[in-house]
Design a protein around this motif. Structure first.
Motif, PDB file in Angstrom:
ATOM      1  N   GLU A 165      52.325 -41.389  14.535  1.00 43.71           N
ATOM      2  CA  GLU A 165      52.480 -41.353  12.571  1.00 43.71           C
ATOM      3  C   GLU A 165      51.883 -41.972  11.913  1.00 43.71           C
ATOM      4  OE1 GLU A 165      54.950 -41.320  14.593  1.00 43.71           O
ATOM      5  OE2 GLU A 165      56.641 -41.924  13.790  1.00 43.71           O
ATOM      6  N   THR A 166      51.844 -43.248  12.730  1.00 45.70           N
ATOM      7  CA  THR A 166      51.621 -44.323  11.492  1.00 45.70           C
ATOM      8  C   THR A 166      50.231 -44.297  11.503  1.00 45.70           C
ATOM      9  OG1 THR A 166      51.343 -45.388  13.752  1.00 45.70           O
ATOM     10  CG2 THR A 166      52.454 -45.646  12.390  1.00 45.70           C
ATOM     11  N   GLU A 167      49.321 -43.294  11.832  1.00 48.32           N
ATOM     12  CA  GLU A 167      47.686 -42.833  11.902  1.00 48.32           C
ATOM     13  C   GLU A 167      47.297 -42.000  11.765  1.00 48.32           C
ATOM     14  OE1 GLU A 167      45.065 -44.944  12.749  1.00 48.32           O
ATOM     15  OE2 GLU A 167      46.303 -46.395  13.890  1.00 48.32           O
ATOM     16  N   ILE A 168      47.943 -41.182  11.903  1.00 46.65           N
ATOM     17  CA  ILE A 168      47.871 -39.468  11.377  1.00 46.65           C
ATOM     18  C   ILE A 168      48.501 -38.971  10.061  1.00 46.65           C
ATOM     19  CG2 ILE A 168      46.264 -38.749  13.028  1.00 46.65           C
ATOM     20  CD1 ILE A 168      48.454 -37.227  14.569  1.00 46.65           C
ATOM     21  N   LYS A 169      48.504 -38.100   8.954  1.00 51.41           N
ATOM     22  CA  LYS A 169      49.280 -37.266   8.494  1.00 51.41           C
ATOM     23  C   LYS A 169      50.202 -36.020   9.093  1.00 51.41           C
ATOM     24  CE  LYS A 169      46.385 -38.262   4.417  1.00 51.41           C
ATOM     25  NZ  LYS A 169      45.908 -37.896   2.901  1.00 51.41           N
ATOM     26  N   LYS A 170      51.001 -35.979   8.307  1.00 51.90           N
ATOM     27  CA  LYS A 170      51.421 -34.624   8.679  1.00 51.90           C
ATOM     28  C   LYS A 170      51.003 -33.387   8.896  1.00 51.90           C
ATOM     29  CE  LYS A 170      55.782 -31.924   7.361  1.00 51.90           C
ATOM     30  NZ  LYS A 170      56.194 -31.948   6.096  1.00 51.90           N
ATOM     31  N   PRO A 171      51.071 -33.003   9.787  1.00 54.17           N
ATOM     32  CA  PRO A 171      50.240 -31.520  10.250  1.00 54.17           C
ATOM     33  C   PRO A 171      49.851 -30.536   9.668  1.00 54.17           C
ATOM     34  CG  PRO A 171      51.031 -32.561  12.673  1.00 54.17           C
ATOM     35  CD  PRO A 171      52.141 -33.015  11.714  1.00 54.17           C
ATOM     36  N   GLU A 172      49.020 -30.052   8.877  1.00 59.78           N
ATOM     37  CA  GLU A 172      49.052 -28.707   8.110  1.00 59.78           C
ATOM     38  C   GLU A 172      48.754 -27.311   9.179  1.00 59.78           C
ATOM     39  OE1 GLU A 172      46.709 -29.542   4.690  1.00 59.78           O
ATOM     40  OE2 GLU A 172      46.596 -31.617   5.144  1.00 59.78           O
ATOM     41  N   PHE A 173      49.154 -26.057   8.646  1.00 62.11           N
ATOM     42  CA  PHE A 173      48.668 -24.860   9.953  1.00 62.11           C
ATOM     43  C   PHE A 173      47.900 -24.299   9.169  1.00 62.11           C
ATOM     44  CE2 PHE A 173      52.544 -27.373  10.954  1.00 62.11           C
ATOM     45  CZ  PHE A 173      52.306 -27.137  12.220  1.00 62.11           C
ATOM     46  N   VAL A 174      46.818 -23.429   9.337  1.00 64.19           N
ATOM     47  CA  VAL A 174      45.419 -22.834   8.439  1.00 64.19           C
ATOM     48  C   VAL A 174      45.307 -22.129   9.436  1.00 64.19           C
ATOM     49  CG1 VAL A 174      43.272 -22.836   7.752  1.00 64.19           C
ATOM     50  CG2 VAL A 174      44.419 -24.858   6.958  1.00 64.19           C
ATOM     51  N   HIS A 175      45.325 -20.385   8.889  1.00 67.46           N
ATOM     52  CA  HIS A 175      45.060 -19.628   9.561  1.00 67.46           C
ATOM     53  C   HIS A 175      43.191 -19.387   9.520  1.00 67.46           C
ATOM     54  CE1 HIS A 175      48.930 -17.699  10.643  1.00 67.46           C
ATOM     55  NE2 HIS A 175      49.146 -18.094  10.071  1.00 67.46           N
ATOM     56  N   ILE A 176      42.592 -19.333  10.152  1.00 66.93           N
ATOM     57  CA  ILE A 176      41.322 -19.445   9.855  1.00 66.93           C
ATOM     58  C   ILE A 176      40.905 -17.838   9.950  1.00 66.93           C
ATOM     59  CG2 ILE A 176      39.183 -19.360  10.939  1.00 66.93           C
ATOM     60  CD1 ILE A 176      39.934 -21.797  12.453  1.00 66.93           C
ATOM     61  N   LYS A 177      40.036 -17.343   9.126  1.00 66.47           N
ATOM     62  CA  LYS A 177      39.249 -15.987   8.915  1.00 66.47           C
ATOM     63  C   LYS A 177      38.078 -15.632   9.085  1.00 66.47           C
ATOM     64  CE  LYS A 177      44.018 -14.914   6.573  1.00 66.47           C
ATOM     65  NZ  LYS A 177      44.938 -14.357   5.304  1.00 66.47           N
TER      66      LYS A 177
END
Lengths: 598, 301
Positions: free
Chosen positions: A257-269
């Motif tokens: 987590e020191t390298e990356i931000k909090k994950p985001e979630f996306v529905h790909i359409k």
């Protein structure tokens, strides 16, 4: 008359009875399987797929949750690889079917299983000399053993003989009594060919491969594992299996987590707005580096995107992301994430390196590329945000430095101080230009045909804390410059040639800026020295003069636009109206508040 | 397609289970507590197709090397069964199977290089005897033990040695026991003749009880050896089981001197007879020289 003669002359066809048998299929047909359809890692994947399907069947048959363990044992010295699962196992009927090629109950229910081609145990044909499969099915008191002599089959595969003759006598099936409660399948690849498939005997390589391609659990120590698992819980085919290689559990590793931000979630359409996949992704916290996410490869960490079908990764990371299709393609390395294909029409090709062509495959690939572009260009926005905030920080530093110099500058004979002040003023003006540009982007009107890059930049700059920082910094610059006007002779405030930055210094400054935003420690002296070295080169003069000329152009356009706007308001509500008067009165202050000094 | 119902030749006897699960288990537990409290142990041995010893001692074992000779299709099948058993019992972490002859591995330089030294548990559960002489008169098995001690000079380990009583030696065992009796008789200490007679009443078992400590004492002069009383039991055949704790000897850089007193303390150890879990007997085979009350249940060299 002629027609009648022709009919009389036509010779009749007589059907000859014939059957199509296995003897009609020649041995060389098997050659494609024997000639390396799969590489070493893919062979492991094929057998793990079978194990996963065995668990699917276990659940279907018993209604109980299976153990979901897959054990791989690599005997590097002995040249053997073992794969064992505790799935449903096989009875006599199943083991007889297991030896068949492209004949499988899975073929009629492709959506129920990972494997669907019926190649099954034959995927190791090119890899080892002998395949031994031992299995026992739940509630069946027999252990079955199938042994196939792959080497002998390979040795005769190009002979002009029917396929049944090739296989005859080259396999055997035995059975023995066993515990009725036992249920497992143990596949053994004996004498793995070291000349071509050494990788299969390399424990480290197989651990890395399994971590990236197989449905193994997320690293339990990864900060975001609970969040990602929760989001995936509702998606079918995201189950994971406890896979061990020589007793060591394999996990999917991602940067900390020191390298990356909090994950985001996306529905790909797709273009028709139908969901084709679910993706999670996390953005780097780093900037200013070619590969933005620092990845511990040794540990098995990854960046970029894995595309998964039924939780087995397909192809390389960033599948279908090509530079010509994906804007800011390189920036995909600034992310880590996974795309789970949910469109059931999409199937992997035989060796799972890409999608099998289908009715929907083009649509899904297009949606995937669009997703990549959106994400990759977002990194532009992130970059814009970081650089803008760094600029605001630099403004503070420059203003602080000037304030420190001011008391002594009251003695105008101190040329050294005056020169320093002049440099800072030049720098501040440069910052002012840049921040005004940022403010323009914040306040710009969105248009449907704005590029994804522009959209991303605006999205990040419009974050309230960014906007606020920009406005504060611009205000601070204006006040400082106003104050200097009163104290310092105007001639001193004229930027000299030497007050511009050269490229190297600029890079240093950028580095320091980035370091500050990242939160790395930097001393006040370092910050000040970064400011002090600003500007020794003429090449930036050109850049600045271009920027200045662009700013002038923008200003002219803006004035024209404001005049046009006021003219329109006057035409609509009348020049003498109270409404027009109020707009005319408030407009300059509103514009100034947004950093537009018109 | 053929159909075959296999049945294994080897079934572990109740007595063997008792030795493994109670005696040896306890010896390992104490040994680990004493020498490797915070560390798991490495095992080298002949686990057999049931890998029963490893399963019984799994809580102590961190990595392990199983050895199985594959000179016949039957033995090759056993090797396969070992791997299957390992996977079924999830014992594959730190596991390796060497399909070879353990004596070859221990006795030769090339063989020793295949092993991942050191080992803290060595279980030589031989199907045959100890002094099975080769054609040239050398016993491969004795050389293997020499190799083992030579490679583990600085290592504390526990050695389990299980032997078949039907030794196909060429009379070496009897000759050595006779020579030992003759030597001790010349020292004017009491009970020598009775003790040797008592040992001989148990035939080959008695002779091995005399011979094994003498042999190990002679070859392992860089270790202090602590013998537990051997156990005579009925497995698939009549077997004798030795347990020896081997601790590096540091007192003298030239190595340990094998003293007469050491011989005597081993000779004076009782022999345990084990028929089954409920029938374990201690048999005193006679005492030499020292007071009976002072004798210990373990012989120290």
């Amino acid at each position: 008359m002629k027609k009648k003669i022709a009919e009389q002359m036509q010779l009749p066809w007589t059907e000859i009875p014939a059957n199509w048998t296995i003897s009609d299929i020649g041995a060389p047909l098997l050659a494609s399987l024997a000639e390396g359809l799969y590489d070493a890692q893919e062979v492991l994947r094929e057998y793990v797929q079978n194990a996963v399907d065995s668990y699917v069947d276990f659940r279907r048959l018993t209604g109980r949750d299976p153990q979901n363990t897959v054990q791989v044992l690599i005997d590097s010295n002995g040249g053997e690889v073992h794969i064992m699962d505790r799935g449903v196992g096989m009875d006599q009927k199943d083991i007889l079917l297991a030896k068949s090629i492209a004949v499988s109950p899975k073929l009629s229910r492709p959506n129920d299983f990972v494997g669907f081609r019926g190649i099954g145990i034959w995927s190791g044909l090119s890899v080892c000399d002998t395949l031994v499969l031992e299995t026992t099915k739940i509630d069946v008191p027999f252990l079955y053993r199938l042994r196939i002599d792959f080497k002998s089959i390979r040795d005769h595969i190009y002979e002009p003989i029917p396929i049944d003759e090739l296989l005859r006598g080259r396999f055997e099936i035995h059975q023995q009594d066993t515990n009725v409660e036992d249920h497992y399948t143990h596949v053994k690849l004996v004498n793995v060919r070291r000349d071509r498939y050494q990788a299969l005997l390399d424990i480290d390589k197989m651990m890395h491969y399994a971590a990236q391609y197989l449905p193994v659990p997320f690293d339990p120590d990864w900060h975001y594992t609970p969040a990602v698992k929760e989001a995936l819980a509702s998606v079918v085919w995201t189950s994971t299996y406890e896979l061990t290689i020589n007793g060591e559990p394999v996990f999917r590793y991602f940067p900390p987590e020191t390298e990356i931000k909090k994950p985001e979630f996306v529905h790909i359409k797709d273009d028709e707005n139908r969901e084709v996949a679910l993706a999670w992704f996390a953005e780097t916290k780093r900037t200013g580096q070619r590969v933005a996410i620092k990845v511990n490869y040794k540990r098995g960490e990854v960046n970029n995107f894995a595309v998964r079908i039924k939780n087995f990764a397909v192809g390389q990371r960033g599948l279908y992301a090509l530079p010509q299709d994906v804007l800011d393609f390189d920036n995909l390395d600034w992310y880590v994430g996974e795309v789970y294909i949910t469109d059931t029409d999409i199937k992997p090709d035989t060796n799972r390196r890409s999608f099998q062509r289908s009715f929907r495959s083009d649509d899904v690939i297009r949606a995937l590329k669009k997703f990549y572009t959106t994400v990759a260009t977002s990194s532009r926005g992130w970059s814009e945000e970081v650089n803008t905030l760094a600029l605001c920080e630099n403004v503070k530093d420059a203003v602080y430095a000037i304030e420190k110099l001011l008391p002594s500058s009251e003695n105008m004979s101190d040329e050294k101080n005056l020169s320093s002040i002049a440099n800072y003023v030049a720098t501040l003006e440069e910052y002012q230009d840049k921040l005004k540009k940022a403010l323009n982007k914040i306040n710009a009107v969105d248009m449907p045909d704005d590029s994804p890059r522009t959209q991303a930049e605006r999205r990040y700059l419009r974050k309230s804390y960014v906007k606020e920082a920009v406005e504060l910094a611009l205000g601070k610059i204006s006040r400082t410059l106003d104050q200097l006007m009163l104290i310092v002779p105007a001639s001193i405030l004229q930027p000299s040639d030497s007050s511009k930055q050269n490229g190297t210094n600029k890079r240093k400054q950028s580095k320091a800026r980035t370091a500050r935003i990242k939160g790395d420690h930097i001393t006040a002296n370092e910050a000040l020295s970064t400011q002090a070295i600003a500007g020794n080169s003429t090449d930036i003069n050109i850049e600045q003069s271009i920027a200045s000329s662009e700013a002038k152009k923008q200003l002219t356009s803006l004035e024209l636009a404001i005049n046009a706007f006021l003219a329109t308001v006057a035409a609509v509500v009348g020049e003498g109206s109270e409404f027009y008067r109020q707009i005319e009165e408030r407009l300059p202050s509103e514009l100034r508040r947004r950093g537009l000094d018109v | 397609m053929s159909k075959r119902i296999s049945n294994s030749k080897f079934t572990s006897s109740e007595a063997k289970n008792y030795i493994r699960d109670i005696f040896d288990f306890e010896i390992i537990r104490n040994f680990k507590h004493e020498h490797y409290q915070d560390q798991s142990l490495a095992y080298l041995g002949l686990p057999g197709e049931g890998i029963l010893d490893v399963l019984s001692w799994r809580q102590f074992i961190g990595r392990w090397t199983g050895v199985q000779v594959v000179d016949t299709s039957y033995n090759a099948e056993i090797a396969d069964r070992i791997v299957q058993k390992v996977l079924l019992n999830r014992m594959e972490r730190g596991f390796e199977l060497l399909r070879d002859n353990i004596d070859e591995l221990l006795a030769t330089e090339a063989g020793q290089q295949q092993l991942k030294w050191p080992y803290q548990i060595v279980n030589l559960d031989y199907y045959g005897g100890l002094v099975n002489a080769a054609e040239n008169g050398n016993s491969r098995r004795l050389n293997a033990l020499r190799g083992l001690f030579a490679r583990q000079i600085d290592v504390s380990f526990v050695l389990f040695l299980t032997l078949n009583l039907r030794d196909r030696d060429r009379g070496e065992l009897t000759r050595l026991v006779n020579a030992e009796e003759e030597e001790l008789s010349g020292l004017e200490i009491q009970g020598v003749s009775e003790c040797f007679t008592g040992h001989r009443e148990f035939g080959n078992a008695g002779e091995l009880k005399i011979y094994v400590p003498i042999f190990l004492g002679a070859i392992a002069n860089r270790h202090s050896l602590i013998f537990h009383p051997p156990i005579l039991y009925q497995g698939t055949q009549q077997m004798i089981h030795f347990a020896v704790r081997c601790i590096p000897y540091k007192a003298d850089s030239a190595g340990r001197i094998f003293r007469t007193k050491d011989h005597l303390s081993c000779l004076n150890l009782p022999l345990y007879l084990l028929h089954n879990r409920d029938d374990l007997r201690k048999v005193d085979l006679g005492y030499i020289g020292i007071d009976k009350d002072e004798s210990l249940d373990d012989g120290r060299l």
